[in-house]
Enzyme design. Sequence first.
Site, PDB file in Angstrom:
ATOM      1  N   TYR A  55       8.789   3.686 -18.532  1.00 25.94           N
ATOM      2  CA  TYR A  55       7.695   2.858 -19.023  1.00 25.94           C
ATOM      3  C   TYR A  55       7.573   2.907 -20.553  1.00 25.94           C
ATOM      4  O   TYR A  55       7.250   3.937 -21.129  1.00 25.94           O
ATOM      5  CB  TYR A  55       6.371   3.271 -18.393  1.00 25.94           C
ATOM      6  CG  TYR A  55       6.348   3.235 -16.890  1.00 25.94           C
ATOM      7  CD1 TYR A  55       7.232   2.433 -16.166  1.00 25.94           C
ATOM      8  CD2 TYR A  55       5.436   4.000 -16.173  1.00 25.94           C
ATOM      9  CE1 TYR A  55       7.211   2.396 -14.783  1.00 25.94           C
ATOM     10  CE2 TYR A  55       5.405   3.970 -14.789  1.00 25.94           C
ATOM     11  CZ  TYR A  55       6.300   3.172 -14.096  1.00 25.94           C
ATOM     12  OH  TYR A  55       6.266   3.150 -12.722  1.00 25.94           O
ATOM     13  N   HIS A 125      13.032   7.813  -9.538  1.00 28.26           N
ATOM     14  CA  HIS A 125      12.474   6.467  -9.674  1.00 28.26           C
ATOM     15  C   HIS A 125      13.229   5.435  -8.832  1.00 28.26           C
ATOM     16  O   HIS A 125      12.634   4.550  -8.215  1.00 28.26           O
ATOM     17  CB  HIS A 125      12.492   6.061 -11.149  1.00 28.26           C
ATOM     18  CG  HIS A 125      11.481   5.030 -11.513  1.00 28.26           C
ATOM     19  ND1 HIS A 125      11.055   4.823 -12.805  1.00 28.26           N
ATOM     20  CD2 HIS A 125      10.797   4.134 -10.765  1.00 28.26           C
ATOM     21  CE1 HIS A 125      10.163   3.860 -12.831  1.00 28.26           C
ATOM     22  NE2 HIS A 125       9.998   3.423 -11.612  1.00 28.26           N
ATOM     23  N   SER A 204       1.481  -1.296  -6.908  1.00 29.99           N
ATOM     24  CA  SER A 204       1.141  -2.727  -6.860  1.00 29.99           C
ATOM     25  C   SER A 204       0.267  -3.057  -5.652  1.00 29.99           C
ATOM     26  O   SER A 204       0.535  -4.020  -4.925  1.00 29.99           O
ATOM     27  CB  SER A 204       2.410  -3.583  -6.860  1.00 29.99           C
ATOM     28  OG  SER A 204       3.146  -3.392  -8.044  1.00 29.99           O
ATOM     29  N   PRO A 205      -0.794  -2.296  -5.418  1.00 32.53           N
ATOM     30  CA  PRO A 205      -1.601  -2.486  -4.211  1.00 32.53           C
ATOM     31  C   PRO A 205      -2.473  -3.731  -4.232  1.00 32.53           C
ATOM     32  O   PRO A 205      -2.980  -4.142  -3.182  1.00 32.53           O
ATOM     33  CB  PRO A 205      -2.457  -1.215  -4.165  1.00 32.53           C
ATOM     34  CG  PRO A 205      -2.614  -0.832  -5.595  1.00 32.53           C
ATOM     35  CD  PRO A 205      -1.292  -1.164  -6.238  1.00 32.53           C
ATOM     36  N   ARG A 208       0.188  -7.209  -7.681  1.00 31.17           N
ATOM     37  CA  ARG A 208       0.468  -7.531  -9.080  1.00 31.17           C
ATOM     38  C   ARG A 208      -0.548  -8.534  -9.635  1.00 31.17           C
ATOM     39  O   ARG A 208      -0.209  -9.419 -10.419  1.00 31.17           O
ATOM     40  CB  ARG A 208       1.898  -8.041  -9.247  1.00 31.17           C
ATOM     41  CG  ARG A 208       2.940  -7.028  -8.747  1.00 31.17           C
ATOM     42  CD  ARG A 208       4.361  -7.487  -8.965  1.00 31.17           C
ATOM     43  NE  ARG A 208       5.317  -6.587  -8.342  1.00 31.17           N
ATOM     44  CZ  ARG A 208       5.812  -5.485  -8.905  1.00 31.17           C
ATOM     45  NH1 ARG A 208       5.410  -5.154 -10.103  1.00 31.17           N
ATOM     46  NH2 ARG A 208       6.683  -4.726  -8.262  1.00 31.17           N
ATOM     47  N   GLY A 209      -1.790  -8.377  -9.205  1.00 30.42           N
ATOM     48  CA  GLY A 209      -2.881  -9.217  -9.693  1.00 30.42           C
ATOM     49  C   GLY A 209      -3.255 -10.362  -8.788  1.00 30.42           C
ATOM     50  O   GLY A 209      -4.353 -10.909  -8.891  1.00 30.42           O
ATOM     51  N   PHE A 210      -2.378 -10.745  -7.880  1.00 26.31           N
ATOM     52  CA  PHE A 210      -2.656 -11.889  -7.005  1.00 26.31           C
ATOM     53  C   PHE A 210      -3.944 -11.679  -6.212  1.00 26.31           C
ATOM     54  O   PHE A 210      -4.794 -12.580  -6.125  1.00 26.31           O
ATOM     55  CB  PHE A 210      -1.475 -12.104  -6.054  1.00 26.31           C
ATOM     56  CG  PHE A 210      -1.710 -13.186  -5.032  1.00 26.31           C
ATOM     57  CD1 PHE A 210      -1.690 -14.525  -5.393  1.00 26.31           C
ATOM     58  CD2 PHE A 210      -1.944 -12.865  -3.701  1.00 26.31           C
ATOM     59  CE1 PHE A 210      -1.904 -15.526  -4.449  1.00 26.31           C
ATOM     60  CE2 PHE A 210      -2.166 -13.850  -2.756  1.00 26.31           C
ATOM     61  CZ  PHE A 210      -2.143 -15.188  -3.131  1.00 26.31           C
TER      62      PHE A 210
END
Length: 332
Positions: A55, A125, A204-205, A208-210
């Site tokens: 990251y 990872h 990403s629960p 990813r913003g959706f």
Amino acid sequence: MQQRALGEWRVGSIGLGCMNLDHGYGPAVNEADGERALLAALDAGYTLMDTATLYGGGQNEARVGRVLQHRRKDIVLSSKCGMEITRVEGKPLRVIDGRPATLMRQCEDSLRRLNTDVIDLYYLHRWDKTVPIEDSVGALSRLVEKGQIRAIGLSEVSAATLRRAHAVHPITALQTEYSLWSRNPEIAVLQACQELGVAFVAFSPVARGFLCDVLRDVGTLDAKDIRRTMPRFEPGTYARNLALLAPYRKLAEQADCTPAQLALAWLLHKAPHIIPIPGSQSVAHILDNAGADSVVLGVDVMDALEALINQHTVIGERYDAQATSEVDTEAF
């Protein structure tokens, strides 16, 4: 915040994915805003903090290390190895490398950036498929023996790979994308984690913003936003997926919570060994996500959610061909 088991620890039922502060979703936040976000999360009950060598090319680890070094005893610190950014002919290139010597070097670098003598939970990872998983996990087990890490995790691997790794050294956590619109863990790995006593960490629960119900036009995404490479966020495909949000919004209203809280509460209700790790640059969103811990969903809402958003109703793959080739997860 309520607590969940993660190996030898009890952590807040919702952890913090720190990636967003430096990587993947546009420009890094400034120092003051990043510090504000991390400390607000800690004060709100987040105790599992998740970062990685990848990251920001190490910048995220360095940020977490600077901000949280004086609160080290208050957190379970997790990071990841086996994937990093290098430069080839002056251009950044993401490289997956699971060779033991590489993992040992990356751990030393992570310890330095994180300002700590030991990393609590250290993930591979990505599984480097050119290196037997037994060799990579064997190297991580030597880091445990040396006292540089306390526990081993894996990311984006199948149930079969998890079992092979667990035979070499106990695996404490497995991290994979999991949300209403990415249901692949339900094929096998969730059950394998339960059988082996491995915590399942869902990244990403909120899709990813959706599932936050705020991103309506993907054309507004930053040019370097990783979602631009993901099939579900292709403009035409995303526009079709947006049709799922109106009935989803009504279910959030029925549950008396925000859309993001509904997505997280669904995960918390699925199984006690699941720990979601949403990330955000926004203090308001971090605090809103924490509120999912107190949302109670009835069987009727759970059933309605799963019927509305699943692998049959969501259009598009979660990764493009290149990213798909890099993971080891089961697929429908």
